[in-house]
Design a protein around this motif. Structure first.
Motif, PDB file in Angstrom:
ATOM      1  N   GLY A 132       0.812  -1.204   0.000  1.00 41.43           N
ATOM      2  CA  GLY A 132       0.000   0.000   0.000  1.00 41.43           C
ATOM      3  C   GLY A 132       0.845   1.253   0.000  1.00 41.43           C
ATOM      4  N   ILE A 133       0.169   2.389  -0.154  1.00 42.82           N
ATOM      5  CA  ILE A 133       0.797   3.698  -0.060  1.00 42.82           C
ATOM      6  C   ILE A 133      -0.016   4.543   0.905  1.00 42.82           C
ATOM      7  CG2 ILE A 133       1.805   3.617  -2.377  1.00 42.82           C
ATOM      8  CD1 ILE A 133      -0.514   5.424  -3.323  1.00 42.82           C
ATOM      9  N   LEU A 134       0.568   5.631   1.361  1.00 41.14           N
ATOM     10  CA  LEU A 134      -0.123   6.567   2.238  1.00 41.14           C
ATOM     11  C   LEU A 134      -0.480   7.840   1.472  1.00 41.14           C
ATOM     12  CD1 LEU A 134       2.080   6.255   5.456  1.00 41.14           C
ATOM     13  CD2 LEU A 134      -0.079   5.085   4.964  1.00 41.14           C
ATOM     14  N   CYS A 135      -1.514   8.507   1.906  1.00 41.44           N
ATOM     15  CA  CYS A 135      -2.003   9.791   1.416  1.00 41.44           C
ATOM     16  C   CYS A 135      -2.850   9.632   0.161  1.00 41.44           C
ATOM     17  CB  CYS A 135      -0.879  10.794   1.190  1.00 41.44           C
ATOM     18  SG  CYS A 135      -1.522  12.482   0.883  1.00 41.44           S
ATOM     19  N   ASN A 136      -2.236   9.526  -1.019  1.00 43.18           N
ATOM     20  CA  ASN A 136      -2.975   9.385  -2.277  1.00 43.18           C
ATOM     21  C   ASN A 136      -3.984  10.519  -2.430  1.00 43.18           C
ATOM     22  OD1 ASN A 136      -4.031   8.469  -4.674  1.00 43.18           O
ATOM     23  ND2 ASN A 136      -4.455   6.395  -3.951  1.00 43.18           N
ATOM     24  N   ALA A 137      -3.487  11.758  -2.270  1.00 40.36           N
ATOM     25  CA  ALA A 137      -4.355  12.923  -2.329  1.00 40.36           C
ATOM     26  C   ALA A 137      -3.516  14.163  -2.586  1.00 40.36           C
ATOM     27  CB  ALA A 137      -5.114  13.075  -1.005  1.00 40.36           C
ATOM     28  N   HIS A 138      -4.153  15.307  -2.777  1.00 41.63           N
ATOM     29  CA  HIS A 138      -3.460  16.584  -2.790  1.00 41.63           C
ATOM     30  C   HIS A 138      -2.999  16.888  -1.374  1.00 41.63           C
ATOM     31  CE1 HIS A 138      -4.715  18.617  -6.761  1.00 41.63           C
ATOM     32  NE2 HIS A 138      -4.990  17.326  -6.867  1.00 41.63           N
ATOM     33  N   ALA A 139      -1.768  17.381  -1.236  1.00 43.06           N
ATOM     34  CA  ALA A 139      -1.252  17.658   0.102  1.00 43.06           C
ATOM     35  C   ALA A 139      -0.115  18.658   0.032  1.00 43.06           C
ATOM     36  CB  ALA A 139      -0.770  16.370   0.781  1.00 43.06           C
ATOM     37  N   SER A 140       0.116  19.357   1.134  1.00 39.46           N
ATOM     38  CA  SER A 140       1.312  20.180   1.318  1.00 39.46           C
ATOM     39  C   SER A 140       2.456  19.272   1.717  1.00 39.46           C
ATOM     40  CB  SER A 140       1.068  21.207   2.425  1.00 39.46           C
ATOM     41  OG  SER A 140       2.282  21.710   2.934  1.00 39.46           O
ATOM     42  N   GLY A 141       3.613  19.451   1.062  1.00 36.75           N
ATOM     43  CA  GLY A 141       4.739  18.558   1.311  1.00 36.75           C
ATOM     44  C   GLY A 141       5.267  18.604   2.718  1.00 36.75           C
ATOM     45  N   THR A 142       5.204  19.751   3.364  1.00 36.53           N
ATOM     46  CA  THR A 142       5.686  19.834   4.748  1.00 36.53           C
ATOM     47  C   THR A 142       4.636  19.307   5.717  1.00 36.53           C
ATOM     48  OG1 THR A 142       4.969  22.156   4.781  1.00 36.53           O
ATOM     49  CG2 THR A 142       7.290  21.719   4.329  1.00 36.53           C
ATOM     50  N   ALA A 143       3.355  19.600   5.451  1.00 40.80           N
ATOM     51  CA  ALA A 143       2.300  19.123   6.347  1.00 40.80           C
ATOM     52  C   ALA A 143       2.134  17.615   6.269  1.00 40.80           C
ATOM     53  CB  ALA A 143       0.979  19.822   6.009  1.00 40.80           C
ATOM     54  N   VAL A 144       2.332  17.044   5.089  1.00 36.69           N
ATOM     55  CA  VAL A 144       2.028  15.627   4.932  1.00 36.69           C
ATOM     56  C   VAL A 144       2.993  14.740   5.710  1.00 36.69           C
ATOM     57  CG1 VAL A 144       3.399  15.086   2.848  1.00 36.69           C
ATOM     58  CG2 VAL A 144       1.174  13.989   3.204  1.00 36.69           C
ATOM     59  N   ILE A 145       4.254  15.167   5.856  1.00 34.19           N
ATOM     60  CA  ILE A 145       5.163  14.340   6.660  1.00 34.19           C
ATOM     61  C   ILE A 145       4.890  14.518   8.145  1.00 34.19           C
ATOM     62  CG2 ILE A 145       6.941  14.186   4.892  1.00 34.19           C
ATOM     63  CD1 ILE A 145       8.524  16.332   6.381  1.00 34.19           C
ATOM     64  N   ASP A 146       4.398  15.692   8.537  1.00 32.84           N
ATOM     65  CA  ASP A 146       3.961  15.846   9.926  1.00 32.84           C
ATOM     66  C   ASP A 146       2.764  14.955  10.221  1.00 32.84           C
ATOM     67  OD1 ASP A 146       5.919  17.748  10.439  1.00 32.84           O
ATOM     68  OD2 ASP A 146       4.595  19.446   9.984  1.00 32.84           O
ATOM     69  N   LEU A 148       1.705  12.186   8.481  1.00 31.65           N
ATOM     70  CA  LEU A 148       1.814  10.760   8.167  1.00 31.65           C
ATOM     71  C   LEU A 148       3.193  10.175   8.434  1.00 31.65           C
ATOM     72  CD1 LEU A 148      -0.239  10.722   4.834  1.00 31.65           C
ATOM     73  CD2 LEU A 148      -0.974   9.922   7.092  1.00 31.65           C
ATOM     74  N   GLY A 149       4.125  10.970   8.970  1.00 32.16           N
ATOM     75  CA  GLY A 149       5.470  10.463   9.213  1.00 32.16           C
ATOM     76  C   GLY A 149       5.501   9.272  10.142  1.00 32.16           C
ATOM     77  N   VAL A 150       4.738   9.323  11.224  1.00 41.16           N
ATOM     78  CA  VAL A 150       4.723   8.213  12.181  1.00 41.16           C
ATOM     79  C   VAL A 150       4.133   6.966  11.533  1.00 41.16           C
ATOM     80  CG1 VAL A 150       3.714   7.396  14.340  1.00 41.16           C
ATOM     81  CG2 VAL A 150       4.651   9.708  14.205  1.00 41.16           C
ATOM     82  N   GLU A 151       3.044   7.131  10.789  1.00 40.62           N
ATOM     83  CA  GLU A 151       2.427   5.991  10.105  1.00 40.62           C
ATOM     84  C   GLU A 151       3.380   5.406   9.062  1.00 40.62           C
ATOM     85  OE1 GLU A 151      -0.938   3.391   9.319  1.00 40.62           O
ATOM     86  OE2 GLU A 151      -0.165   4.558  11.011  1.00 40.62           O
ATOM     87  N   HIS A 152       4.127   6.254   8.379  1.00 44.16           N
ATOM     88  CA  HIS A 152       5.138   5.790   7.422  1.00 44.16           C
ATOM     89  C   HIS A 152       6.184   4.931   8.120  1.00 44.16           C
ATOM     90  CE1 HIS A 152       8.259   5.826   4.345  1.00 44.16           C
ATOM     91  NE2 HIS A 152       9.071   6.451   5.184  1.00 44.16           N
ATOM     92  N   LEU A 153       6.684   5.386   9.266  1.00 43.37           N
ATOM     93  CA  LEU A 153       7.680   4.603  10.005  1.00 43.37           C
ATOM     94  C   LEU A 153       7.091   3.278  10.475  1.00 43.37           C
ATOM     95  CD1 LEU A 153       9.435   7.372  12.144  1.00 43.37           C
ATOM     96  CD2 LEU A 153      10.307   6.253  10.085  1.00 43.37           C
ATOM     97  N   ARG A 154       5.815   3.277  10.858  1.00 43.18           N
ATOM     98  CA  ARG A 154       5.188   2.053  11.366  1.00 43.18           C
ATOM     99  C   ARG A 154       4.947   1.034  10.263  1.00 43.18           C
ATOM    100  NH1 ARG A 154       0.407  -0.477  11.955  1.00 43.18           N
ATOM    101  NH2 ARG A 154      -0.708   1.076  10.695  1.00 43.18           N
ATOM    102  N   THR A 155       4.444   1.495   9.112  1.00 45.15           N
ATOM    103  CA  THR A 155       4.037   0.568   8.047  1.00 45.15           C
ATOM    104  C   THR A 155       5.106   0.354   6.990  1.00 45.15           C
ATOM    105  OG1 THR A 155       3.094   2.347   6.706  1.00 45.15           O
ATOM    106  CG2 THR A 155       1.641   1.294   8.337  1.00 45.15           C
ATOM    107  N   GLY A 156       5.982   1.343   6.807  1.00 44.63           N
ATOM    108  CA  GLY A 156       6.925   1.301   5.702  1.00 44.63           C
ATOM    109  C   GLY A 156       6.345   1.780   4.388  1.00 44.63           C
ATOM    110  N   PHE A 157       5.038   2.111   4.354  1.00 45.83           N
ATOM    111  CA  PHE A 157       4.413   2.558   3.114  1.00 45.83           C
ATOM    112  C   PHE A 157       4.927   3.951   2.741  1.00 45.83           C
ATOM    113  CE2 PHE A 157       0.184   0.017   3.786  1.00 45.83           C
ATOM    114  CZ  PHE A 157       0.895  -1.167   3.674  1.00 45.83           C
TER     115      PHE A 157
END
Length: 392
Positions: A132-146, A148-157
């Motif tokens: 899978g991937i995370l987000c899949n939407a329009h987003a601000s590049g700085t806001a999106v890591i704030d 979804l960063g934790v979820e990215h580290l947890r899942t690897g997506f």
């Protein structure tokens, strides 16, 4: 023999685009957006060296507004450039400045979730080796890591998102996901996106953790579609000159017509320009993009930060110009706007200033983006295949 320095101040627009009403931030048209004008209005701007070249005069010509504090009588050539490509993005602006208006309509992803069609999502998952991937939407590049960063580290997506530009961006942690793995993922999916006429796939590496927070690094990489025709960089090479790309120029043109390249933060890029003032050879073109105005301040809607960045650049410019040779040409311009006072976080459709050192003084008036390429070519004495006309 002459040399040319073409320096693009990413997003430093000056309002007044006649078609701004057909471009949007969300559902608000860009009519009235004015990056420089609104910075001057809301914060003030102390840039005497750019003003001496004609910056204040260009803002006044573009929009007719007052430019308090920017009222120098220009000692350089100055004017305002108008884009015809149907985009307010980096590739559109740079290609047209290099002589080639974009010959097609870009593909944009809808402001919906999911933003990407199923075949793109499948390709992203395959390239990442994930389910899978995370987000899949329009987003601000700085806001999106704030967000979804934790979820990215947890899942690897990987975090995959887009914007109002024709772009697919992939953010991943440099350490847990791996920088080279992120770059390879972008390489793998870029051909498919380019076939769709999506302009860029951008790798957005970041570092940090939940406790310290997340921060993007300077190891961004753009995988851009190749220009379909020869541009300024090719014209210079074909005439025997060398082209030195500074910043993301190499990425924007997929290294076509680029001999050397240097990347880094804007301070490092300005230091590289200082070095090239000493080492660039006769007939060479130095083509630079200084990006932090856009990424650090425009998209983040930081008026004060944007003003401070322009003032830092102006201090450097005052030290740079005396290092040049008598027959060197310098053109300062921009690729689009990114009004930090505007609604939303995306670029804004604007005209851009054109400031010229090394070609006397006087008003250019309203010109086309392609006229910038024609003028550089005329100065270097190289054959140009574009439709622009020299303003020198």
């Amino acid at each position: 023999m002459a040399r040319a320095f073409l320096i693009v101040l990413d997003s430093v627009g000056c309002g007044g685009a006649p078609d701004a009403g057909t471009f949007f931030n969300g559902d608000v048209p860009d009519t009235g957006a004015n990056t420089l004008g609104h910075i001057i209005r809301d914060h003030g701007l102390n840039v005497p060296h750019m003003d001496a070249l004609g910056l204040g005069a260009a803002v006044r010509l573009s929009t007719g507004i007052e430019t308090a504090g920017l009222d120098a009588k220009p000692t350089g050539r100055w004017g305002v450039a108008r884009e015809i490509s149907r985009g307010k993005d980096t590739p559109s602006g740079h290609w047209e400045l290099a002589g080639l208006p974009v010959p097609w309509e870009w593909t944009f992803f809808p402001d919906a979730q999911p933003a990407f069609p199923e075949e793109v999502t499948v390709a992203l998952c395959a390239a990442a080796g994930m389910d899978g991937i995370l987000c899949n939407a329009h987003a601000s590049g700085t806001a999106v890591i704030d967000d979804l960063g934790v979820e990215h580290l947890r899942t690897g997506f990987p975090i995959c998102y887009t914007s109002a530009d024709s772009v697919l961006q992939i953010a991943a942690h440099e350490e847990s996901f791996g920088l080279e793995r992120l770059l390879q993922m972008c390489r793998d999916v870029a051909p498919m996106l380019h076939e769709m006429r999506v302009g860029r796939v951008i790798a957005r590496p970041f570092v940090g953790d939940a406790e310290a927070g997340f921060k993007r690094t300077a190891r961004r990489r753009d995988f851009a579609i190749l220009p379909p025709e020869l541009v300024l960089t090719n014209w210079v090479q074909d005439a025997g000159g060398r082209v030195h790309g500074v910043g993301k120029i190499g990425d924007i043109f997929s290294m076509t017509g680029i001999d050397t390249t240097v990347k880094g933060r804007d301070a490092e890029l300005m230091a590289a320009l200082d070095g090239l003032a000493e080492t660039a050879g006769p007939g060479d073109l130095v083509f630079a993009n200084l990006v932090e105005f856009d990424t650090e301040y425009g998209h983040r809607r930081d008026v004060a930060g944007y003003a401070a960045a322009l003032e830092r650049f102006d201090v450097w410019l005052g030290q740079f110009l005396p290092k040049l040779r008598d027959d060197d040409l310098v053109i300062l311009t921009a690729d689009h706007g990114n009004d930090p006072s505007w609604i939303g976080t995306d670029h804004t459709r604007e005209q851009v200033p054109v400031l010229v050192h090394g070609a006397g003084a006087g008003e250019i008036g309203i010109c086309g983006f392609t006229d910038v390429a024609a003028s550089v070519a005329a100065h270097l004495g190289v054959a140009a295949s574009g439709t622009g006309k020299s303003f020198l």
